[in-house]
Design a protein around this motif. Structure first.
Motif, PDB file in Angstrom:
ATOM      1  N   ARG A 376       0.860  -1.184   0.000  1.00 39.36           N
ATOM      2  CA  ARG A 376       0.000   0.000   0.000  1.00 39.36           C
ATOM      3  C   ARG A 376       0.895   1.232   0.000  1.00 39.36           C
ATOM      4  O   ARG A 376       2.102   1.116   0.170  1.00 39.36           O
ATOM      5  N   VAL A 377       0.334   2.389  -0.210  1.00 40.26           N
ATOM      6  CA  VAL A 377       0.964   3.696  -0.415  1.00 40.26           C
ATOM      7  C   VAL A 377       1.303   3.825  -1.901  1.00 40.26           C
ATOM      8  O   VAL A 377       2.241   3.209  -2.414  1.00 40.26           O
ATOM      9  N   ASP A 378       0.519   4.623  -2.594  1.00 39.54           N
ATOM     10  CA  ASP A 378       0.537   4.670  -4.055  1.00 39.54           C
ATOM     11  C   ASP A 378       1.756   5.356  -4.634  1.00 39.54           C
ATOM     12  O   ASP A 378       2.194   5.008  -5.743  1.00 39.54           O
ATOM     13  N   ASN A 379       2.311   6.357  -3.948  1.00 42.38           N
ATOM     14  CA  ASN A 379       3.397   7.149  -4.531  1.00 42.38           C
ATOM     15  C   ASN A 379       4.722   6.895  -3.825  1.00 42.38           C
ATOM     16  O   ASN A 379       5.465   7.809  -3.484  1.00 42.38           O
ATOM     17  N   LEU A 380       5.010   5.615  -3.589  1.00 43.40           N
ATOM     18  CA  LEU A 380       6.215   5.224  -2.860  1.00 43.40           C
ATOM     19  C   LEU A 380       6.850   3.996  -3.489  1.00 43.40           C
ATOM     20  O   LEU A 380       6.160   3.032  -3.830  1.00 43.40           O
ATOM     21  N   PHE A 381       8.174   4.051  -3.636  1.00 46.52           N
ATOM     22  CA  PHE A 381       8.986   2.868  -3.918  1.00 46.52           C
ATOM     23  C   PHE A 381       9.911   2.642  -2.729  1.00 46.52           C
ATOM     24  O   PHE A 381      10.315   3.593  -2.053  1.00 46.52           O
ATOM     25  N   VAL A 382      10.247   1.382  -2.478  1.00 47.46           N
ATOM     26  CA  VAL A 382      11.170   1.034  -1.401  1.00 47.46           C
ATOM     27  C   VAL A 382      12.297   0.207  -2.001  1.00 47.46           C
ATOM     28  O   VAL A 382      12.051  -0.842  -2.606  1.00 47.46           O
ATOM     29  N   VAL A 383      13.534   0.693  -1.842  1.00 43.92           N
ATOM     30  CA  VAL A 383      14.673   0.073  -2.517  1.00 43.92           C
ATOM     31  C   VAL A 383      15.788  -0.205  -1.523  1.00 43.92           C
ATOM     32  O   VAL A 383      15.836   0.361  -0.436  1.00 43.92           O
ATOM     33  N   ALA A 413      10.855   4.290 -12.975  1.00 43.05           N
ATOM     34  CA  ALA A 413       9.427   4.013 -12.825  1.00 43.05           C
ATOM     35  C   ALA A 413       8.675   5.226 -12.291  1.00 43.05           C
ATOM     36  O   ALA A 413       7.514   5.462 -12.658  1.00 43.05           O
ATOM     37  N   ALA A 414       9.317   6.013 -11.428  1.00 43.69           N
ATOM     38  CA  ALA A 414       8.665   7.222 -10.922  1.00 43.69           C
ATOM     39  C   ALA A 414       8.353   8.173 -12.070  1.00 43.69           C
ATOM     40  O   ALA A 414       7.278   8.793 -12.105  1.00 43.69           O
ATOM     41  N   ALA A 415       9.272   8.291 -13.021  1.00 44.79           N
ATOM     42  CA  ALA A 415       9.027   9.153 -14.180  1.00 44.79           C
ATOM     43  C   ALA A 415       7.851   8.646 -15.004  1.00 44.79           C
ATOM     44  O   ALA A 415       7.003   9.429 -15.458  1.00 44.79           O
ATOM     45  N   LEU A 416       7.771   7.342 -15.199  1.00 44.62           N
ATOM     46  CA  LEU A 416       6.660   6.767 -15.969  1.00 44.62           C
ATOM     47  C   LEU A 416       5.338   6.938 -15.230  1.00 44.62           C
ATOM     48  O   LEU A 416       4.302   7.235 -15.842  1.00 44.62           O
ATOM     49  N   ALA A 417       5.346   6.752 -13.921  1.00 48.79           N
ATOM     50  CA  ALA A 417       4.118   6.901 -13.145  1.00 48.79           C
ATOM     51  C   ALA A 417       3.605   8.339 -13.201  1.00 48.79           C
ATOM     52  O   ALA A 417       2.403   8.577 -13.391  1.00 48.79           O
ATOM     53  N   LEU A 418       4.500   9.298 -13.041  1.00 49.13           N
ATOM     54  CA  LEU A 418       4.080  10.698 -13.075  1.00 49.13           C
ATOM     55  C   LEU A 418       3.616  11.106 -14.466  1.00 49.13           C
ATOM     56  O   LEU A 418       2.642  11.855 -14.614  1.00 49.13           O
ATOM     57  N   ALA A 419       4.288  10.602 -15.494  1.00 50.63           N
ATOM     58  CA  ALA A 419       3.871  10.927 -16.871  1.00 50.63           C
ATOM     59  C   ALA A 419       2.503  10.341 -17.179  1.00 50.63           C
ATOM     60  O   ALA A 419       1.704  10.946 -17.913  1.00 50.63           O
ATOM     61  N   GLY A 420       2.216   9.174 -16.613  1.00 51.67           N
ATOM     62  CA  GLY A 420       0.946   8.515 -16.891  1.00 51.67           C
ATOM     63  C   GLY A 420      -0.133   8.783 -15.869  1.00 51.67           C
ATOM     64  O   GLY A 420      -1.256   8.279 -16.001  1.00 51.67           O
ATOM     65  N   GLY A 421       0.190   9.557 -14.832  1.00 51.41           N
ATOM     66  CA  GLY A 421      -0.782   9.850 -13.794  1.00 51.41           C
ATOM     67  C   GLY A 421      -1.274   8.625 -13.063  1.00 51.41           C
ATOM     68  O   GLY A 421      -2.453   8.511 -12.730  1.00 51.41           O
ATOM     69  N   THR A 422      -0.351   7.697 -12.779  1.00 53.21           N
ATOM     70  CA  THR A 422      -0.751   6.434 -12.165  1.00 53.21           C
ATOM     71  C   THR A 422       0.065   6.157 -10.912  1.00 53.21           C
ATOM     72  O   THR A 422       0.988   6.906 -10.563  1.00 53.21           O
ATOM     73  N   SER A 423      -0.253   5.083 -10.233  1.00 48.12           N
ATOM     74  CA  SER A 423       0.436   4.699  -8.999  1.00 48.12           C
ATOM     75  C   SER A 423       1.626   3.797  -9.313  1.00 48.12           C
ATOM     76  O   SER A 423       1.792   3.311 -10.438  1.00 48.12           O
ATOM     77  N   ALA A 424       2.430   3.538  -8.285  1.00 54.09           N
ATOM     78  CA  ALA A 424       3.578   2.647  -8.448  1.00 54.09           C
ATOM     79  C   ALA A 424       3.138   1.266  -8.914  1.00 54.09           C
ATOM     80  O   ALA A 424       3.774   0.645  -9.767  1.00 54.09           O
ATOM     81  N   ALA A 425       2.022   0.786  -8.366  1.00 54.67           N
ATOM     82  CA  ALA A 425       1.563  -0.568  -8.683  1.00 54.67           C
ATOM     83  C   ALA A 425       1.070  -0.692 -10.118  1.00 54.67           C
ATOM     84  O   ALA A 425       1.022  -1.806 -10.663  1.00 54.67           O
TER      85      ALA A 425
END
Length: 456
Positions: A376-383, A413-425
């Motif tokens: 859970r948490v849509d705008n987060l990656f953990v590395v 992936a953060a760039a792709l998510a922001l460009a597409g207006g979507t979540s990490a998942a």
């Protein structure tokens, strides 16, 4: 009368900046995440509590890249690419990189480096893409805009308390701090991996010392068998650095009074570990200096700024990398890169290495995108070492190579998510893989996975 708590009144804190991507933690995964995000054109801030980047490689004194290579059907190959290649090139230009050397039963390559050169090269890599750095700053809390979305992180520094807003966040803290504070599920093993305190030895006669990494282990084993000495752990690592007058030593093991591993999220245990570690450095170095040819005029030139923590929190992501995935060299449809390091379990008094079981192994497993996406948490990656792995999987996936892989994938992936207006998942994994390949990453899709014989 003493009370167990003190009430702090609510107050407003200034917003010191707003960014597309905020990366917390400047270890190998954070460095590559900030690099990838900024190279994709995103405004990016990398927050680091020390005054330099590099994580365990610098603040932990590790001074070695592990997991960049794999033994592919008997041949040692560099398998981690992408922006990691540029970092290695920058280190080479600074004359700060050794040639790869065989380690762990002569079954894998590792690469040692000059710590000062790494600090400079990491700065240059991150800044070259336009990312900003914020040193001497610790993240201490998060602010949520709703139950599944982080609005900002609260930071503390000599400038006081402030907030940093972001559209996407990448947790490379090592301990999964941002994930835990934002409500992402995580787990902890009751039997954590034991930490170590690294140190470096100078004034070595390299000709007389020869292959002292073999000599030191033999001398320690003989002394323990004779009952004259007891050492923190077996399988010591004592190897030369860029200048062969200087050697690194990795042979301590830190524990509490009851023998349990020091917990990197408990400040009292961390304090104990630092003190105990320095005593172990004193004792083990004295043995090495007095018994090992070539070390008789040597001295401890540096003790790492902090003990090296191997494991604390591990998030529960969309997939957990397992020990079987590592040992069976498993493939994943959502591969973001590969990992060629074996399972390296730091257990009581020893290090237990476990290798792939196939007779003619491909030598690496693929790393799935899902392991950096929290449940859970849509705008987060953990590395990094706090990504989604079981303890066995993390005992392999926590080293530098796979951390580089996870970091570059998260920033991209953060760039792709922001460009597409979507979540990490919901990032388009095929688009992510295409961009990673375009940026030089190796996904391991050209070689079939190992076929491991069934057990009788």
């Amino acid at each position: 009368m003493s009370r167990s708590t003190i009430h702090l009144p609510a107050r407003d804190v200034p917003v010191m900046g707003e960014y597309d991507v905020v990366v917390i933690g400047g270890g190998p995964s954070g460095v590559l995440a900030a690099t990838a995000a900024s190279r994709a054109g995103l405004s990016t801030l990398l927050i680091e509590r020390y005054g330099f980047l590099g994580g365990a490689g610098t603040m932990g004194g590790l001074s070695t890249f592990c997991g960049l290579h794999a033994r592919v059907h008997g041949e040692d190959k560099l398998v981690v690419h992408g922006y990691a290649d540029e970092l290695l090139d920058r280190l080479t230009a600074l004359d700060g990189l050794n040639a790869p050397h065989l380690t762990i039963q002569d079954r894998l390559l590792a690469v040692s480096f000059d710590i000062s050169a790494y600090k400079i090269a990491a700065d240059e890599l991150v800044l070259a893409g336009g990312a900003e750095l914020l040193f001497h700053t610790s993240a201490v809390d998060v602010v949520m805009s709703d139950v599944d979305t982080i609005d900002g992180v609260i930071v503390e520094s000599k400038s006081g308390r402030a907030a940093v807003r972001g559209r996407f966040f990448i947790d490379g803290s090592g301990d999964g701090d941002i994930a835990a504070w934002s409500g992402a599920p995580f787990e902890r093993s009751p039997d954590l991996m034991y930490p170590s305190l690294m140190f470096r030895i100078n004034g070595v006669d390299p000709v007389e010392a020869g292959e002292a990494w073999k000599t030191v282990q033999r001398l320690m084993e003989e002394a323990e068998a004779a009952g004259t000495h007891t050492f923190p752990r077996k399988k010591p690592i004592v190897r030369p650095q860029r200048n062969p007058l200087e050697w690194r030593a990795n042979l301590t093991q830190l524990h509490n009074d009851d023998g349990s591993p020091v917990d990197g999220t408990d400040v009292h245990q961390l304090t104990r570990g630092e003190i105990q570690g320095r005593q172990q450095v004193k004792d083990t170095f004295a043995f090495i200096r007095d018994r090992t040819p070539g070390f008789q005029n040597s001295y401890v030139v540096d003790i790492a700024p902090q003990i090296g923590i191997r494991e604390t929190r591990r998030i529960n992501g969309l997939y957990q990398l397992t020990e079987s995935d590592v040992l069976d060299c498993v493939d994943f449809d959502d591969t973001i890169g590969v990992n060629g390091w074996p399972v390296e379990a730091h257990v009581v008094g020893d290090v237990d290495f476990r290798f792939p079981g196939a007779t003619d192994s491909r030598g690496f497993n693929q790393l799935p995108y899902r392991m950096i996406v929290p449940a859970r948490v849509d705008n987060l990656f953990v590395v990094g070492r706090c990504a989604s792995m079981t303890q066995g999987g993390q005992s392999s996936g926590r080293v530098t190579g796979p951390c580089f892989v996870m970091g570059q994938a998260a920033g991209t992936a953060a760039a792709l998510a922001l460009a597409g207006g979507t979540s990490a998942a919901n990032v388009d994994v095929s688009a992510l893989q295409a961009q990673l390949v375009k940026d030089g990453a190796y996904l391991g899709t050209d070689l079939p996975a190992d076929v491991v014989p069934a057990l009788a």
